[in-house]
Scaffold this motif. Structure first.
Motif, PDB file in Angstrom:
ATOM      1  N   SER A 134       0.863  -1.177   0.000  1.00  0.00           N
ATOM      2  CA  SER A 134       0.000   0.000   0.000  1.00  0.00           C
ATOM      3  C   SER A 134       0.896   1.223   0.000  1.00  0.00           C
ATOM      4  O   SER A 134       1.845   1.302   0.795  1.00  0.00           O
ATOM      5  N   ASP A 135       0.622   2.156  -0.900  1.00  0.00           N
ATOM      6  CA  ASP A 135       1.429   3.370  -0.928  1.00  0.00           C
ATOM      7  C   ASP A 135       1.133   4.276   0.252  1.00  0.00           C
ATOM      8  O   ASP A 135       2.007   4.992   0.730  1.00  0.00           O
ATOM      9  N   HIS A 139       5.144   8.916  -1.454  1.00  0.00           N
ATOM     10  CA  HIS A 139       5.476   9.190  -2.849  1.00  0.00           C
ATOM     11  C   HIS A 139       6.956   9.566  -2.940  1.00  0.00           C
ATOM     12  O   HIS A 139       7.644   9.695  -1.942  1.00  0.00           O
ATOM     13  N   ASP A 165      -4.798   2.820  -4.349  1.00  0.00           N
ATOM     14  CA  ASP A 165      -3.609   3.339  -5.014  1.00  0.00           C
ATOM     15  C   ASP A 165      -3.647   3.170  -6.530  1.00  0.00           C
ATOM     16  O   ASP A 165      -2.832   3.783  -7.232  1.00  0.00           O
ATOM     17  N   THR A 168      -0.942   2.291 -10.575  1.00  0.00           N
ATOM     18  CA  THR A 168       0.405   2.717 -10.228  1.00  0.00           C
ATOM     19  C   THR A 168       1.366   2.270 -11.322  1.00  0.00           C
ATOM     20  O   THR A 168       1.098   1.304 -12.040  1.00  0.00           O
TER      21      THR A 168
END
Length: 208
Positions: A134-135, A139, A165, A168
């Motif tokens: 999971s981001d 960033h 997210d 991506t």
């Protein structure tokens, strides 16, 4: 819940937590407080003590992973998310591997910790393994490099990415390379559309 999923033909995603002596139990939280009448960390109690605890509001005890796999009996696919907040990694992974020995159904292990799929890559390469990610608002170049390093360490057969997210660049590149992408947790039509457009399979709640 597992019997209901089997009856409906749904695959199952479950979490395992370790006892203090490294036995894999099917339990989501790091602590006992929310789901039992006890308080304290799950991984501070030995397996024999956890066997005696009931889930809050029921007479159901906390199941060991091998017992749940016996209940599923290969009738639906199962994803096993391995958690180990402070446990000895080797003992927990060995417990999961032993539970899966001789299991004839479709099953895979996955974890946020890249060391766990990496362990299965080295010690149980026939077991399908994935890296959960999971981001979570992270960033930038450092984050991307850390993610690349985690994937390299995990040696995963698939990625399981937070649906919030998507899309991506990492998951898009993985799919181009032939590395499947699962996405979690799909709960509504918007999530379902993101899963259809940017992933290969959804981990979902409800009858999606």
């Amino acid at each position: 819940a597992f019997r209901a999923a089997i009856s409906a033909g749904h695959g199952i995603e479950l979490d395992v937590q370790p006892s203090s002596d490294g036995v894999a139990f099917v339990f989501h939280d790091d602590v006992l407080d929310r789901l039992t009448r006890e308080i304290g960390r799950f991984d501070e109690r030995p397996a024999v003590a956890l066997d005696a605890l009931c889930l809050a509001g029921t007479d159901e005890t906390i199941p060991r992973l091998d017992a749940i796999l016996a209940t599923i009996g290969g009738r639906v696919p199962v994803l096993i998310e391995v958690k180990h907040p402070r446990a000895r990694l080797n003992a927990l992974c060995l417990s999961v591997r032993r539970a899966l020995e001789g299991y004839a159904g479709a099953a895979a292990v996955m974890s946020f910790d890249p060391r766990i799929p990496g362990w299965f890559s080295e010690h149980a390469p026939r077991i399908v393994r994935g890296l959960v990610a999971s981001d979570a608002g992270a960033h930038g170049l450092c984050h991307r490099l850390a993610r690349i390093a985690a994937i390299a360490r995990a040696k995963p057969d698939f990625l399981a990415w937070d649906v919030r997210d998507l899309p991506t660049t990492t998951t898009a590149a993985a799919r181009v390379r032939g590395l499947p992408v699962l996405t979690w947790t799909v709960r509504n039509e918007a999530d379902e559309r993101a899963a259809i457009d940017h992933a290969d399979q959804a981990i979902y709640e409800g009858a999606t």
